[in-house]
Scaffold this active site. Structure first.
Site, PDB file in Angstrom:
ATOM      1  N   LYS A 267       4.086  46.978 -25.231  1.00  0.00           N
ATOM      2  CA  LYS A 267       2.944  46.179 -25.697  1.00  0.00           C
ATOM      3  C   LYS A 267       2.136  46.986 -26.705  1.00  0.00           C
ATOM      4  O   LYS A 267       1.904  48.185 -26.504  1.00  0.00           O
ATOM      5  CB  LYS A 267       2.080  45.787 -24.495  1.00  0.00           C
ATOM      6  CG  LYS A 267       0.928  44.843 -24.825  1.00  0.00           C
ATOM      7  CD  LYS A 267       0.131  44.480 -23.561  1.00  0.00           C
ATOM      8  CE  LYS A 267      -1.004  43.514 -23.857  1.00  0.00           C
ATOM      9  NZ  LYS A 267      -1.794  43.183 -22.641  1.00  0.00           N
TER      10      LYS A 267
ATOM     11  N   SER B   3      -2.370  38.313 -21.799  1.00  0.00           N
ATOM     12  CA  SER B   3      -2.257  38.764 -23.171  1.00  0.00           C
ATOM     13  C   SER B   3      -0.934  39.469 -23.483  1.00  0.00           C
ATOM     14  O   SER B   3      -0.605  39.670 -24.651  1.00  0.00           O
ATOM     15  CB  SER B   3      -3.406  39.715 -23.496  1.00  0.00           C
ATOM     16  OG  SER B   3      -3.346  40.865 -22.679  1.00  0.00           O
TER      17      SER B   3
ATOM     18  N   SER C 207      -3.047  39.798 -17.277  1.00  0.00           N
ATOM     19  CA  SER C 207      -2.230  39.797 -18.500  1.00  0.00           C
ATOM     20  C   SER C 207      -0.787  40.245 -18.349  1.00  0.00           C
ATOM     21  O   SER C 207      -0.011  40.063 -19.283  1.00  0.00           O
ATOM     22  CB  SER C 207      -2.895  40.646 -19.568  1.00  0.00           C
ATOM     23  OG  SER C 207      -3.886  39.899 -20.194  1.00  0.00           O
TER      24      SER C 207
HETATM   25  N1  GLN Z   1      -7.077  36.545 -19.790  1.00  0.00           N
HETATM   26  C1  GLN Z   1      -7.984  37.532 -19.309  1.00  0.00           C
HETATM   27  C2  GLN Z   1      -8.964  37.870 -20.401  1.00  0.00           C
HETATM   28  O1  GLN Z   1      -8.926  37.244 -21.402  1.00  0.00           O
HETATM   29  C3  GLN Z   1      -7.248  38.754 -18.857  1.00  0.00           C
HETATM   30  C4  GLN Z   1      -6.747  39.553 -19.994  1.00  0.00           C
HETATM   31  C5  GLN Z   1      -6.009  40.772 -19.539  1.00  0.00           C
HETATM   32  O2  GLN Z   1      -5.602  40.910 -18.404  1.00  0.00           O
HETATM   33  N2  GLN Z   1      -5.887  41.710 -20.454  1.00  0.00           N
HETATM   34  O3  GLN Z   1      -9.783  38.711 -20.292  1.00  0.00           O
END
Ligand code: GLN
Length: 491
Positions: A81, A156, A180
């Protein structure tokens, strides 16, 4: 072996073939690079493809293997990532701010993979700075779900999960601040583990919300997940939040087929089946939990964790607050994008941040600075911290009775691209089942547990702190008794 079969191998299958000299790392790497070439215009999982580096690493891995120096990840291609620093390879966080940022060092997890002679194929797309649930907040392009390219892969870490599902890498690394890794793993039909807070070093992980972020594996099955954990887990003196606990062999219990779950006590918290949940997901989960029961687990369907309903609110105070502090470093002076065309230092900083950050990142910074501002700190930030403690205590109490808790990973299957972009709250709600786990610092895994309208459904198994072993054991027993993980998307 045909190329498309090669591309869908698991780590342990590829390892076996490499060890028997039936396959070389170079062949495997070339097959995956070709696959990336073929499917990327549909999936858009990758921000950077490091073909030359990968081929060189594969040649080196083959040399090691020919000398009998082989460990489970040797010669196996991985995608990382783009929030995890890679020396000499740009690390963008899918942001204009870091579009040309080339880190001078490797994250600890990357160092560890390299020490095993892993092959790094490139860097995957994500929501900008890991803020989002669909990968649509990437400043470059959205990624697509291999099961239906009109749908999001989740986020994400959507690039990492889409790539693993589409056969572009044997496995991938992701990061998880509120879901994410698990949410996109669920959406793409792969396995994703968020380790306990402190289990895996975050040195070299670009910070989003430091009290919540963790790096973890995204793989095609549970055995692979354990194999990657064996390498990346452990204390790191460069990350003061990493914990000096001994790293167990996570694969130890995973070799016996038809394992029984006798003696395992599982709780099903009713708050994780919220009103906005798709009915078919509930049906799929009930069937999956029944399966755990058939495997010998004792299941309590009547668990209640009432503070869960505050988790989303708590998360969206704490995560933006921490993000607003972490993102203050992007001022156009130290590194990253810099707007030079300005009359004053203040104007330069303003313009740098105005252009460098996308809308969602700006929204988080504003939410965070507001919650931390003098007049509101007690009412928002401090209150959220107190509720965080209550959420954590509630889990601690539950874990006095249960070895693990089981929930859906998400309230819906993968949604359509564009569907939630106009409504941030709807987007935030897709993490209701995963956020509380980060708030409490617990480990949780998402495993494929069914299909709804030909789209994957994930089951989340939540464990006690540092008890990833139990999670993997339960997940493995379930996987052995089902075949969801064997289905592959038709591209
Ligand atoms: N979707 C969540 C956010 O927008 C979690 C994102 C993540 O785990 N990096 O913060």
């Amino acid at each position: 072996m045909r190329d498309d079969k090669l591309c869908q191998l698991t780590i342990h299958e590829a390892h076996e073939l490499l060890g028997q000299k039936k396959l070389s790392s170079l062949e495997l790497t070339m097959a995956l690079l070709q696959r990336i070439n073929e499917v990327e215009d549909k999936i858009h999982a990758c921000v950077t493809i490091t073909e030359d580096i990968a081929l060189e690493q594969a040649r080196q891995a083959d040399e090691h293997i020919s000398r009998g120096e082989i460990t489970p990840l040797t010669g196996i291609p991985v995608l990382v990532k783009d929030v995890i620093c890679t020396r000499g390879i740009r690390t963008t966080c899918s942001s204009k701010m870091l579009e040309n940022f080339v880190p001078p060092y490797d994250a600890t997890v990357v160092e560890k993979l390299k020490a095993q002679k892993a092959v790094i194929l490139g860097k995957t797309n994500m929501d900008e700075f890991a803020m989002g649930s669909s990968t649509e907040h990437s400043a470059f392009f959205p990624s697509h779900n291999p099961w239906d390219v009109e749908r999001v892969p989740g986020g994400s870490s959507g690039g990492s999960t889409a790539a693993t599902s589409a056969g572009e890498a044997i496995y991938a690394l992701g990061s998880d601040t509120g879901g994410s890794i698990r949410q996109p793993a669920g959406f793409c039909g792969v396995v994703g583990l968020k380790p306990t807070y402190g289990r895996v070093s975050r040195f070299g992980l670009v910070a989003f919300a430091s009290s919540l972020d963790q790096i973890g594996p995204i793989t095609r099955d549970v055995t692979d997940c354990a194999l990657v954990m064996n390498v990346i887990a452990g204390h790191d003196s460069r990350d003061s939040s990493s914990v000096p606990h001994v790293v167990p062999d996570y694969t130890k219990n995973l070799n016996s087929r038809g394992r029984s779950l006798k003696g395992t006590v599982i709780g099903v918290p009713r708050e994780y089946f919220p009103d906005n949940m798709q009915g078919e997901i509930k049906t799929a989960l009930v069937a999956a939990i029944n399966r755990l029961q058939e495997l010998g687990a004792t299941v309590d369907w009547e668990v209640s964790l009432p503070h869960t309903r505050y988790a989303l609110a708590v998360y969206y105070i704490l995560a933006p607050s921490e993000a607003s502090a972490n993102l203050a470093r992007y001022d156009g002076v130290k590194y990253g994008f810099s707007e030079q065309n300005a009359g004053s230092v203040i104007e330069a900083t303003e313009k740098t941040r105005q252009f460098g950050f996308g809308a969602e990142v700006k929204r988080r910074i504003m939410l965070g600075t507001y919650a931390l501002s003098a007049g509101y700190y007690d009412a928002y930030y401090l209150k959220a911290q107190k509720v965080r403690t209550l959420i954590k205590q509630e889990f601690e109490q539950a874990f006095e009775k249960y070895d693990a808790l089981v929930t859906p990973t998400s309230p819906t299957v993968a949604f359509k691209l564009g569907e939630k972009m106009e409504d941030p709250l709807q987007m935030y709600l897709s993490d209701v089942c995963t956020l509380p786990i980060n708030i409490a610092g617990l480990p949780a895994i998402s495993v494929p547990a069914g299909f709804v309208q030909n789209l994957p459904v994930g089951m989340q198994i939540i464990g006690k702190p540092f008890d990833e072993t139990t999670l993997l054991d339960i997940a493995f027993a379930y996987e052995q008794a089902t075949s969801w993980h064997e289905r592959k998307p038709m591209l």
